[in-house]
Write an enzyme that holds these catalytic residues in place. Structure first.
Site, mmCIF file in Angstrom:
data_model
loop_
_atom_site.group_PDB
_atom_site.id
_atom_site.type_symbol
_atom_site.label_atom_id
_atom_site.label_comp_id
_atom_site.label_asym_id
_atom_site.label_seq_id
_atom_site.Cartn_x
_atom_site.Cartn_y
_atom_site.Cartn_z
ATOM 1 N N GLY A 42 0.779 -1.236 0.000
ATOM 2 C CA GLY A 42 0.000 0.000 0.000
ATOM 3 C C GLY A 42 0.810 1.285 0.000
ATOM 4 N N ASP A 101 0.880 3.338 4.602
ATOM 5 C CA ASP A 101 -0.213 4.073 3.959
ATOM 6 C C ASP A 101 -1.270 4.566 4.944
ATOM 7 O OD1 ASP A 101 -1.100 1.475 4.488
ATOM 8 O OD2 ASP A 101 -1.856 1.076 2.468
ATOM 9 N N ASP A 104 -4.798 2.496 11.087
ATOM 10 C CA ASP A 104 -6.200 2.116 11.287
ATOM 11 C C ASP A 104 -6.365 1.640 12.736
ATOM 12 O OD1 ASP A 104 -8.801 1.600 10.030
ATOM 13 O OD2 ASP A 104 -8.307 -0.507 10.135
ATOM 14 N N SER A 105 -6.377 0.328 12.987
ATOM 15 C CA SER A 105 -6.461 -0.151 14.378
ATOM 16 C C SER A 105 -5.191 0.199 15.154
ATOM 17 C CB SER A 105 -6.656 -1.666 14.413
ATOM 18 O OG SER A 105 -5.474 -2.324 14.002
ATOM 19 N N GLY A 106 -4.076 0.295 14.436
ATOM 20 C CA GLY A 106 -2.780 0.557 15.067
ATOM 21 C C GLY A 106 -1.963 -0.710 15.279
ATOM 22 N N THR A 108 -0.764 -2.963 13.076
ATOM 23 C CA THR A 108 0.345 -3.125 12.126
ATOM 24 C C THR A 108 1.529 -2.240 12.517
ATOM 25 O OG1 THR A 108 -1.217 -3.599 10.343
ATOM 26 C CG2 THR A 108 1.003 -2.939 9.691
ATOM 27 N N ASP A 160 -5.337 -0.356 -2.295
ATOM 28 C CA ASP A 160 -6.219 -1.184 -3.138
ATOM 29 C C ASP A 160 -7.567 -1.518 -2.519
ATOM 30 O OD1 ASP A 160 -5.137 -3.050 -1.181
ATOM 31 O OD2 ASP A 160 -5.993 -4.621 -2.438
ATOM 32 N N ARG A 166 -5.062 0.577 -7.277
ATOM 33 C CA ARG A 166 -3.765 1.078 -6.795
ATOM 34 C C ARG A 166 -3.210 2.149 -7.735
ATOM 35 N NH1 ARG A 166 -1.904 -2.260 -2.563
ATOM 36 N NH2 ARG A 166 -2.355 -4.478 -2.792
HETATM 37 P P1 5GP Z 1 -4.085 -1.587 11.208
HETATM 38 O O1 5GP Z 1 -3.166 -2.664 11.674
HETATM 39 O O2 5GP Z 1 -3.703 -0.207 11.670
HETATM 40 O O3 5GP Z 1 -5.523 -1.897 11.500
HETATM 41 O O4 5GP Z 1 -4.036 -1.699 9.654
HETATM 42 C C1 5GP Z 1 -3.400 -0.833 8.860
HETATM 43 C C2 5GP Z 1 -3.424 -1.416 7.465
HETATM 44 O O5 5GP Z 1 -4.761 -1.790 7.108
HETATM 45 C C3 5GP Z 1 -2.992 -0.400 6.450
HETATM 46 O O6 5GP Z 1 -1.604 -0.458 6.242
HETATM 47 C C4 5GP Z 1 -3.761 -0.832 5.247
HETATM 48 O O7 5GP Z 1 -3.022 -1.807 4.565
HETATM 49 C C5 5GP Z 1 -5.011 -1.480 5.785
HETATM 50 N N1 5GP Z 1 -6.134 -0.551 5.705
HETATM 51 C C6 5GP Z 1 -6.708 0.161 6.688
HETATM 52 N N2 5GP Z 1 -7.700 0.935 6.233
HETATM 53 C C7 5GP Z 1 -7.757 0.704 4.909
HETATM 54 C C8 5GP Z 1 -8.583 1.228 3.846
HETATM 55 O O8 5GP Z 1 -9.481 2.081 4.021
HETATM 56 N N3 5GP Z 1 -8.330 0.766 2.592
HETATM 57 C C9 5GP Z 1 -7.368 -0.171 2.347
HETATM 58 N N4 5GP Z 1 -7.205 -0.582 1.114
HETATM 59 N N5 5GP Z 1 -6.569 -0.681 3.315
HETATM 60 C C10 5GP Z 1 -6.773 -0.243 4.575
HETATM 61 MG MG MG Z 2 -0.749 -1.682 4.635
#
Ligand code: 5GP
Ligand code: MG
Length: 177
Positions: A42, A101, A104-106, A108, A160, A166
């Site tokens: 991403g 990119d 979101d939840s944090g 990753t 994506d 993308r």
């Molecule tokens: P986290 O671990 O913070 O929940 O996830 C972050 C990852 O979730 C980002 O790097 C991305 O790959 C994916 N993600 C979160 N929100 C979106 C979204 O709205 N669209 C897409 N395509 N991926 C997302």
């Molecule tokens: Mg990602």
């Protein structure tokens, strides 16, 4: 494969300006031999623009990539993150700029920071293109952030929807049917 309609959130020009601002903010915080570690897939377009904006600020980072995966392909993060492809650069004693990119939840980002520290990075700074603060499960913020977005599904500029979109040069939101 269906391509649901999308509508633009941030234009090419808007992103270009913000990336230059980010690079100007990041450059003074970097030491002489930083390693930029970007999360695939991403962040690939953002990284390509950011590294050239950093160059205009006089920064000459090494560039490396990691692939992480979160179990469960649904829209909700499972909280369990795996390294699918590790970075190749030796990080012992190095300063790292971690680029992704979307925050979101944090889960990753938290996992990635911890992983890079275990590999010996002395400092891990984080740069995120987008943040969805409403979705946070782990208390974490980016050191450098492009834009805050609401809880919508984002595509474009490297990001994506089932491997589609993308290639869009701008950031958009998906309208689910
Ligand atoms: P986290 O671990 O913070 O929940 O996830 C972050 C990852 O979730 C980002 O790097 C991305 O790959 C994916 N993600 C979160 N929100 C979106 C979204 O709205 N669209 C897409 N395509 N991926 C997302
Ligand atoms: Mg990602």
């Amino acid at each position: 494969m269906s391509r649901p309609p999308v509508s633009p959130l941030f234009t090419e020009e808007h992103i270009r300006q913000r990336v230059e601002e980010l690079a100007a903010a990041i450059a003074p915080r970097l030491g002489p031999e930083p390693v930029l570690v970007a999360l695939l897939t991403g962040a690939f377009v953002f990284t390509a623009d950011l590294v050239r904006a950093l160059s205009r600020q006089g920064v000459r980072p090494h560039v490396d990539f990691m692939v992480l995966s979160s179990y469960g392909k649904g829209t909700v993060s499972s909280g369990r993150v795996q390294v699918k492809l590790d970075c190749q650069e030796s990080l012992a004693g190095r300063q790292v700029l971690l680029v992704d990119d979307i925050l979101d939840s944090g889960n990753t980002l938290t996992f990635a920071i911890e992983h890079l520290r275990r590999k010996g990075a002395t400092e891990v700074l984080t740069c995120l293109l987008l943040d969805k603060p409403e979705r946070r499960q782990v208390p974490i913020t980016a050191d450098f952030l492009g834009f805050t977005v609401p809880n919508v599904f984002i595509v474009g500029y490297g990001i994506d929807y089932a491997e589609q979109y993308r290639e869009l040069p701008f950031v958009a939101m998906v309208h689910e049917e």
